[in-house]
Design a protein around this motif. Structure first.
Motif, PDB file in Angstrom:
ATOM      1  N   MET A  49     -10.599  96.285 -27.267  1.00  0.00           N
ATOM      2  CA  MET A  49     -11.503  95.608 -27.288  1.00  0.00           C
ATOM      3  C   MET A  49     -13.011  96.269 -27.630  1.00  0.00           C
ATOM      4  O   MET A  49     -13.673  95.416 -28.398  1.00  0.00           O
ATOM      5  CB  MET A  49     -11.490  94.695 -25.868  1.00  0.00           C
ATOM      6  N   VAL A  50     -13.234  97.082 -27.134  1.00  0.00           N
ATOM      7  CA  VAL A  50     -14.361  97.955 -27.506  1.00  0.00           C
ATOM      8  C   VAL A  50     -14.526  98.281 -29.055  1.00  0.00           C
ATOM      9  O   VAL A  50     -15.360  98.085 -29.422  1.00  0.00           O
ATOM     10  CB  VAL A  50     -14.510  99.210 -26.653  1.00  0.00           C
ATOM     11  N   GLU A  51     -13.570  98.766 -29.416  1.00  0.00           N
ATOM     12  CA  GLU A  51     -13.245  98.887 -30.909  1.00  0.00           C
ATOM     13  C   GLU A  51     -13.624  97.881 -31.852  1.00  0.00           C
ATOM     14  O   GLU A  51     -14.175  97.777 -32.717  1.00  0.00           O
ATOM     15  CB  GLU A  51     -12.229 100.011 -31.372  1.00  0.00           C
ATOM     16  N   SER A  52     -12.788  96.526 -31.529  1.00  0.00           N
ATOM     17  CA  SER A  52     -12.926  95.487 -32.120  1.00  0.00           C
ATOM     18  C   SER A  52     -14.463  95.023 -32.156  1.00  0.00           C
ATOM     19  O   SER A  52     -14.761  94.382 -33.448  1.00  0.00           O
ATOM     20  CB  SER A  52     -12.181  94.500 -31.528  1.00  0.00           C
ATOM     21  N   PHE A  53     -15.037  94.967 -30.956  1.00  0.00           N
ATOM     22  CA  PHE A  53     -16.380  94.466 -31.054  1.00  0.00           C
ATOM     23  C   PHE A  53     -17.461  95.281 -31.567  1.00  0.00           C
ATOM     24  O   PHE A  53     -18.269  94.778 -32.239  1.00  0.00           O
ATOM     25  CB  PHE A  53     -16.700  94.057 -29.302  1.00  0.00           C
ATOM     26  N   LYS A  54     -17.275  96.586 -31.403  1.00  0.00           N
ATOM     27  CA  LYS A  54     -18.077  97.498 -32.383  1.00  0.00           C
ATOM     28  C   LYS A  54     -17.943  97.274 -33.701  1.00  0.00           C
ATOM     29  O   LYS A  54     -19.013  97.320 -34.419  1.00  0.00           O
ATOM     30  CB  LYS A  54     -17.610  99.000 -31.842  1.00  0.00           C
ATOM     31  N   LYS A  55     -16.828  97.101 -34.272  1.00  0.00           N
ATOM     32  CA  LYS A  55     -16.873  96.778 -35.548  1.00  0.00           C
ATOM     33  C   LYS A  55     -17.392  95.608 -35.928  1.00  0.00           C
ATOM     34  O   LYS A  55     -18.206  95.347 -37.037  1.00  0.00           O
ATOM     35  CB  LYS A  55     -15.276  96.485 -36.351  1.00  0.00           C
ATOM     36  N   THR A  56     -17.507  94.458 -35.148  1.00  0.00           N
ATOM     37  CA  THR A  56     -18.033  93.329 -35.418  1.00  0.00           C
ATOM     38  C   THR A  56     -19.677  93.400 -35.425  1.00  0.00           C
ATOM     39  O   THR A  56     -20.304  92.856 -36.167  1.00  0.00           O
ATOM     40  CB  THR A  56     -17.887  92.278 -34.254  1.00  0.00           C
ATOM     41  N   LEU A  57     -19.946  94.284 -34.373  1.00  0.00           N
ATOM     42  CA  LEU A  57     -21.494  94.589 -34.501  1.00  0.00           C
ATOM     43  C   LEU A  57     -21.984  95.530 -35.918  1.00  0.00           C
ATOM     44  O   LEU A  57     -23.065  94.905 -36.268  1.00  0.00           O
ATOM     45  CB  LEU A  57     -21.921  95.559 -33.317  1.00  0.00           C
ATOM     46  N   LEU A  58     -21.251  96.281 -36.075  1.00  0.00           N
ATOM     47  CA  LEU A  58     -21.501  97.167 -37.311  1.00  0.00           C
ATOM     48  C   LEU A  58     -21.511  96.310 -38.598  1.00  0.00           C
ATOM     49  O   LEU A  58     -22.426  96.630 -39.489  1.00  0.00           O
ATOM     50  CB  LEU A  58     -20.608  98.190 -37.433  1.00  0.00           C
ATOM     51  N   LYS A  59     -20.595  95.220 -38.791  1.00  0.00           N
ATOM     52  CA  LYS A  59     -20.541  94.316 -39.870  1.00  0.00           C
ATOM     53  C   LYS A  59     -21.994  93.275 -39.638  1.00  0.00           C
ATOM     54  O   LYS A  59     -22.066  92.998 -40.786  1.00  0.00           O
ATOM     55  CB  LYS A  59     -19.306  93.530 -39.762  1.00  0.00           C
ATOM     56  N   SER A  60     -22.440  93.391 -38.647  1.00  0.00           N
ATOM     57  CA  SER A  60     -23.379  92.351 -38.371  1.00  0.00           C
ATOM     58  C   SER A  60     -24.823  93.187 -38.816  1.00  0.00           C
ATOM     59  O   SER A  60     -25.886  92.614 -38.721  1.00  0.00           O
ATOM     60  CB  SER A  60     -23.646  92.050 -37.052  1.00  0.00           C
ATOM     61  N   GLY A  61     -24.753  94.490 -39.082  1.00  0.00           N
ATOM     62  CA  GLY A  61     -25.728  95.357 -39.540  1.00  0.00           C
ATOM     63  C   GLY A  61     -26.490  95.879 -38.435  1.00  0.00           C
ATOM     64  O   GLY A  61     -27.499  96.462 -38.424  1.00  0.00           O
ATOM     65  N   ILE A  62     -25.769  95.975 -37.054  1.00  0.00           N
ATOM     66  CA  ILE A  62     -26.301  96.682 -35.950  1.00  0.00           C
ATOM     67  C   ILE A  62     -26.348  98.089 -36.391  1.00  0.00           C
ATOM     68  O   ILE A  62     -25.156  98.705 -36.560  1.00  0.00           O
ATOM     69  CB  ILE A  62     -25.863  96.307 -34.811  1.00  0.00           C
ATOM     70  N   LYS A  63     -27.211  98.996 -35.981  1.00  0.00           N
ATOM     71  CA  LYS A  63     -27.031 100.529 -36.251  1.00  0.00           C
ATOM     72  C   LYS A  63     -26.203 101.258 -35.069  1.00  0.00           C
ATOM     73  O   LYS A  63     -26.405 100.696 -33.978  1.00  0.00           O
ATOM     74  CB  LYS A  63     -28.569 101.251 -36.337  1.00  0.00           C
ATOM     75  N   ARG A  64     -25.424 102.082 -35.629  1.00  0.00           N
ATOM     76  CA  ARG A  64     -24.584 102.932 -34.385  1.00  0.00           C
ATOM     77  C   ARG A  64     -25.472 103.420 -33.318  1.00  0.00           C
ATOM     78  O   ARG A  64     -24.832 103.343 -32.172  1.00  0.00           O
ATOM     79  CB  ARG A  64     -24.018 104.167 -35.191  1.00  0.00           C
ATOM     80  N   THR A  65     -26.697 104.001 -33.719  1.00  0.00           N
ATOM     81  CA  THR A  65     -27.465 104.189 -32.533  1.00  0.00           C
ATOM     82  C   THR A  65     -27.818 103.189 -31.669  1.00  0.00           C
ATOM     83  O   THR A  65     -28.297 103.592 -30.554  1.00  0.00           O
ATOM     84  CB  THR A  65     -28.790 104.908 -32.985  1.00  0.00           C
ATOM     85  N   LYS A  66     -27.701 101.818 -31.698  1.00  0.00           N
ATOM     86  CA  LYS A  66     -27.891 100.937 -30.815  1.00  0.00           C
ATOM     87  C   LYS A  66     -26.627 100.478 -29.988  1.00  0.00           C
ATOM     88  O   LYS A  66     -26.910  99.519 -29.210  1.00  0.00           O
ATOM     89  CB  LYS A  66     -28.410  99.618 -31.929  1.00  0.00           C
ATOM     90  N   ILE A  67     -25.533 100.894 -30.408  1.00  0.00           N
ATOM     91  CA  ILE A  67     -24.350 100.685 -29.816  1.00  0.00           C
ATOM     92  C   ILE A  67     -24.049 101.791 -28.920  1.00  0.00           C
ATOM     93  O   ILE A  67     -23.769 102.579 -29.165  1.00  0.00           O
ATOM     94  CB  ILE A  67     -23.067 100.488 -30.696  1.00  0.00           C
ATOM     95  N   ILE A  68     -23.627 101.224 -27.373  1.00  0.00           N
ATOM     96  CA  ILE A  68     -23.394 102.226 -26.274  1.00  0.00           C
ATOM     97  C   ILE A  68     -21.937 101.965 -25.886  1.00  0.00           C
ATOM     98  O   ILE A  68     -21.753 100.581 -25.725  1.00  0.00           O
ATOM     99  CB  ILE A  68     -24.394 102.173 -25.285  1.00  0.00           C
ATOM    100  N   THR A  69     -20.806 102.666 -25.831  1.00  0.00           N
ATOM    101  CA  THR A  69     -19.714 102.389 -25.550  1.00  0.00           C
ATOM    102  C   THR A  69     -19.022 102.994 -24.553  1.00  0.00           C
ATOM    103  O   THR A  69     -19.513 104.157 -23.843  1.00  0.00           O
ATOM    104  CB  THR A  69     -18.689 102.657 -26.746  1.00  0.00           C
ATOM    105  N   ASP A  70     -18.164 102.245 -23.441  1.00  0.00           N
ATOM    106  CA  ASP A  70     -17.738 102.793 -22.306  1.00  0.00           C
ATOM    107  C   ASP A  70     -16.199 102.250 -22.313  1.00  0.00           C
ATOM    108  O   ASP A  70     -16.151 101.021 -22.200  1.00  0.00           O
ATOM    109  CB  ASP A  70     -18.383 102.354 -21.118  1.00  0.00           C
ATOM    110  N   TYR A  71     -15.365 103.231 -22.319  1.00  0.00           N
ATOM    111  CA  TYR A  71     -13.887 102.775 -22.409  1.00  0.00           C
ATOM    112  C   TYR A  71     -13.232 102.762 -21.005  1.00  0.00           C
ATOM    113  O   TYR A  71     -13.552 103.628 -20.401  1.00  0.00           O
ATOM    114  CB  TYR A  71     -13.090 103.721 -23.217  1.00  0.00           C
ATOM    115  N   PHE A  72     -12.142 102.111 -20.766  1.00  0.00           N
ATOM    116  CA  PHE A  72     -11.419 102.033 -19.608  1.00  0.00           C
ATOM    117  C   PHE A  72     -10.119 102.379 -20.104  1.00  0.00           C
ATOM    118  O   PHE A  72      -9.067 101.662 -20.334  1.00  0.00           O
ATOM    119  CB  PHE A  72     -11.237 100.684 -18.854  1.00  0.00           C
ATOM    120  N   PRO A  73      -9.886 103.658 -20.178  1.00  0.00           N
ATOM    121  CA  PRO A  73      -8.447 104.127 -20.794  1.00  0.00           C
ATOM    122  C   PRO A  73      -7.217 103.669 -19.713  1.00  0.00           C
ATOM    123  O   PRO A  73      -7.587 103.565 -18.586  1.00  0.00           O
ATOM    124  CB  PRO A  73      -8.509 105.699 -20.730  1.00  0.00           C
ATOM    125  N   GLY A  74      -6.190 103.521 -20.220  1.00  0.00           N
ATOM    126  CA  GLY A  74      -5.163 103.012 -19.519  1.00  0.00           C
ATOM    127  C   GLY A  74      -4.973 101.751 -19.002  1.00  0.00           C
ATOM    128  O   GLY A  74      -4.365 101.218 -18.078  1.00  0.00           O
TER     129      GLY A  74
END
Length: 75
Positions: A49-74
């Motif tokens: 889910m995190v990776e999918s939404f991150k791709k959506t943001l990047l396609k929208s023109g959001i810079k990587r520096t504006k995206i913070i991610t936090d994963y729930f492994p497992g």
């Protein structure tokens, strides 16, 4: 701060649900987030889910520096 509820399960949508239905899209981001390219985005959840939404943001023109991610492994 403004909160927009989004549910992706149309079949189990609560009767009085007042929000968007479906996955978060570029159009939703543009619709609800003023100056959306200048905002910071915090994405937390299962890795796919995190990776999918991150791709959506990047396609929208959001810079990587504006995206913070936090994963729930497992999850």
């Amino acid at each position: 701060m403004r909160k927009i509820n989004v549910i992706n399960d149309k079949k189990n949508k609560p009767v009085n649900f007042n929000g968007e239905v479906g996955h978060i899209t570029e159009e939703m981001i543009r619709k609800y987030a003023e100056a959306y390219k200048n905002r910071k985005y915090y994405i937390s959840g299962a890795s796919p889910m995190v990776e999918s939404f991150k791709k959506t943001l990047l396609k929208s023109g959001i810079k990587r520096t504006k995206i913070i991610t936090d994963y729930f492994p497992g999850y």
